[in-house]
Design a protein around this motif. Structure first.
Motif, PDB file in Angstrom:
ATOM      1  N   LEU A   1      37.620  37.193  28.942  1.00 57.04           N
ATOM      2  CA  LEU A   1      37.535  36.717  30.364  1.00 57.04           C
ATOM      3  C   LEU A   1      36.076  35.924  30.544  1.00 57.04           C
ATOM      4  CD1 LEU A   1      38.313  40.015  32.443  1.00 57.04           C
ATOM      5  CD2 LEU A   1      39.856  38.330  31.637  1.00 57.04           C
ATOM      6  N   THR A   2      36.529  35.025  31.634  1.00 60.00           N
ATOM      7  CA  THR A   2      35.326  34.073  32.039  1.00 60.00           C
ATOM      8  C   THR A   2      34.312  35.048  32.766  1.00 60.00           C
ATOM      9  OG1 THR A   2      35.934  33.799  34.207  1.00 60.00           O
ATOM     10  CG2 THR A   2      36.628  32.254  32.430  1.00 60.00           C
TER      11      THR A   2
ATOM     12  N   HIS B   1      47.725  43.263  43.007  1.00 60.80           N
ATOM     13  CA  HIS B   1      46.954  41.855  44.036  1.00 60.80           C
ATOM     14  C   HIS B   1      46.045  41.114  42.782  1.00 60.80           C
ATOM     15  CE1 HIS B   1      47.125  43.032  48.046  1.00 60.80           C
ATOM     16  NE2 HIS B   1      47.375  44.190  47.678  1.00 60.80           N
ATOM     17  N   ASN B   2      46.159  40.091  42.704  1.00 60.62           N
ATOM     18  CA  ASN B   2      45.227  38.935  41.887  1.00 60.62           C
ATOM     19  C   ASN B   2      43.803  39.023  42.731  1.00 60.62           C
ATOM     20  OD1 ASN B   2      45.231  35.575  41.168  1.00 60.62           O
ATOM     21  ND2 ASN B   2      44.141  37.317  40.148  1.00 60.62           N
ATOM     22  N   VAL B   3      42.921  39.423  42.108  1.00 61.08           N
ATOM     23  CA  VAL B   3      41.520  39.645  42.664  1.00 61.08           C
ATOM     24  C   VAL B   3      40.598  38.522  42.057  1.00 61.08           C
ATOM     25  CG1 VAL B   3      39.703  40.633  43.356  1.00 61.08           C
ATOM     26  CG2 VAL B   3      41.714  41.829  43.017  1.00 61.08           C
ATOM     27  N   ARG B   4      40.146  37.466  42.839  1.00 57.23           N
ATOM     28  CA  ARG B   4      39.430  36.205  42.348  1.00 57.23           C
ATOM     29  C   ARG B   4      38.044  36.449  42.440  1.00 57.23           C
ATOM     30  NH1 ARG B   4      43.041  32.234  40.794  1.00 57.23           N
ATOM     31  NH2 ARG B   4      45.306  32.686  41.418  1.00 57.23           N
ATOM     32  N   SER B   5      37.524  37.184  43.217  1.00 56.61           N
ATOM     33  CA  SER B   5      36.110  37.179  43.662  1.00 56.61           C
ATOM     34  C   SER B   5      35.608  38.921  43.870  1.00 56.61           C
ATOM     35  CB  SER B   5      35.596  36.359  44.604  1.00 56.61           C
ATOM     36  OG  SER B   5      36.235  37.077  45.994  1.00 56.61           O
TER      37      SER B   5
ATOM     38  N   THR C   1      44.291  42.737  33.434  1.00 56.54           N
ATOM     39  CA  THR C   1      44.343  41.285  33.374  1.00 56.54           C
ATOM     40  C   THR C   1      45.475  40.681  32.974  1.00 56.54           C
ATOM     41  OG1 THR C   1      43.480  41.119  31.043  1.00 56.54           O
ATOM     42  CG2 THR C   1      41.688  41.336  32.857  1.00 56.54           C
ATOM     43  N   ARG C   2      45.742  39.397  33.280  1.00 53.87           N
ATOM     44  CA  ARG C   2      46.827  38.876  32.944  1.00 53.87           C
ATOM     45  C   ARG C   2      46.667  37.314  32.927  1.00 53.87           C
ATOM     46  NH1 ARG C   2      51.494  39.910  36.622  1.00 53.87           N
ATOM     47  NH2 ARG C   2      51.461  41.888  35.611  1.00 53.87           N
ATOM     48  N   ARG C   3      46.593  36.610  31.857  1.00 53.26           N
ATOM     49  CA  ARG C   3      46.114  35.171  31.500  1.00 53.26           C
ATOM     50  C   ARG C   3      44.842  35.074  31.958  1.00 53.26           C
ATOM     51  NH1 ARG C   3      51.538  35.315  33.061  1.00 53.26           N
ATOM     52  NH2 ARG C   3      51.001  35.081  35.362  1.00 53.26           N
ATOM     53  N   GLY C   4      44.037  35.840  31.875  1.00 57.20           N
ATOM     54  CA  GLY C   4      42.482  35.583  32.301  1.00 57.20           C
ATOM     55  C   GLY C   4      42.315  36.061  33.477  1.00 57.20           C
ATOM     56  N   ASP C   5      43.230  36.455  34.405  1.00 52.40           N
ATOM     57  CA  ASP C   5      43.035  36.725  35.640  1.00 52.40           C
ATOM     58  C   ASP C   5      42.911  38.296  35.905  1.00 52.40           C
ATOM     59  OD1 ASP C   5      42.916  34.231  36.843  1.00 52.40           O
ATOM     60  OD2 ASP C   5      44.929  33.983  37.185  1.00 52.40           O
TER      61      ASP C   5
END
Length: 242
Positions: A175-176, A216-220, A200-204
């Motif tokens: 992951l980043t 939920h795709n959590v971005r922060s 995780t999926r495709r780095g998200d």
């Protein structure tokens, strides 16, 4: 007649003087308007430059995120494999793939251990970085791992690579730095039963609040905190307390 001419002459002179005054006043007004307009023009230019700088910052940030995502898009992290003298990591990887019924194994561009780190008094075996040839190769391996877990109801272990040990091994997406922080916090919440699933999926990073609902795709971290607080319970700060 002479008196009228004299009167008219005085009036003309007065008008000429008034015209001069008007002209001077007009020039003064013009000059003052220019002076007043200059700060407004400068302010407008500053605002325009600020907007351009903001746009450039946003584009640069987006470019950096895209480059960071691209750098990790094909990379996996392999935890739990003990380090041995003269080890062949590619052979261990191929053994794992054969155990997962992946033949031939997905193409690997490079595989190596990172520098070992000391944790307290224990020397932790360094993780293994696996850089796949293409993102589809990474997806193929992760799908096979998921299928193995669902079919056997067990996690990966060292036995799958030919070692006589039930110790677990883990293969996760690289992951980043930002997404890794989100992932760590999410796993902390899962450990304390504030989340039911983290993956995780495709780095998200994706989380499930309740079993059976959409992830939920959590971005922060802020978004993760808001989702957690919607369930009630500890405050935002205590949710992330170690």
């Amino acid at each position: 007649m002479t008196e009228e001419i004299h009167t008219l002459t005085q009036r003309v002179s007065q008008l000429e003087n008034e015209v001069k005054v008007v002209a001077e006043l007009k020039q003064q007004v013009h000059d003052l308007t220019g002076k007043l307009a200059a700060p407004n023009t400068a302010g407008g230019l500053v605002d325009q430059l600020k907007q351009q700088v903001g746009d450039l910052d946003a584009r640069l940030a987006a470019k950096c995120v895209a480059e960071e995502d691209a750098a990790v898009s094909c990379t996996l992290r392999w935890h739990g494999v003990p380090q041995a003298e003269g080890e062949n990591l590619k052979t261990l990887f191929n053994r794992l793939c054969f155990s997962l019924h992946l033949t031939p194994p997905p193409l690997v561009r490079s595989i190596y251990r990172v520098r070992p780190r000391q944790t307290g008094q224990t020397l932790v075996d360094p993780i293994i970085h696996i850089k796949m040839e293409h993102v589809r190769e990474k997806a193929t391996l992760l799908r096979a791992i998921g299928a193995y877990r669902r079919t056997t109801k067990t996690q990966l272990s060292l036995q799958l690579i030919g070692l006589e040990s039930p110790a677990l091994i883990y293969i996760n997406e690289q992951l980043t730095k930002h997404n890794y922080e989100v992932f760590k916090r999410a796993m902390h919440l899962k450990k304390h039963k504030r989340l039911t699933a983290v993956f995780t999926r495709r780095g998200d990073v994706f989380v499930k609040m309740i079993d059976g609902v959409e992830a939920h795709n959590v971005r922060s971290l802020h978004e993760l905190s808001e989702l957690s607080n919607n369930l009630g319970g500890p405050s935002r700060n205590s949710s992330f307390r170690d």
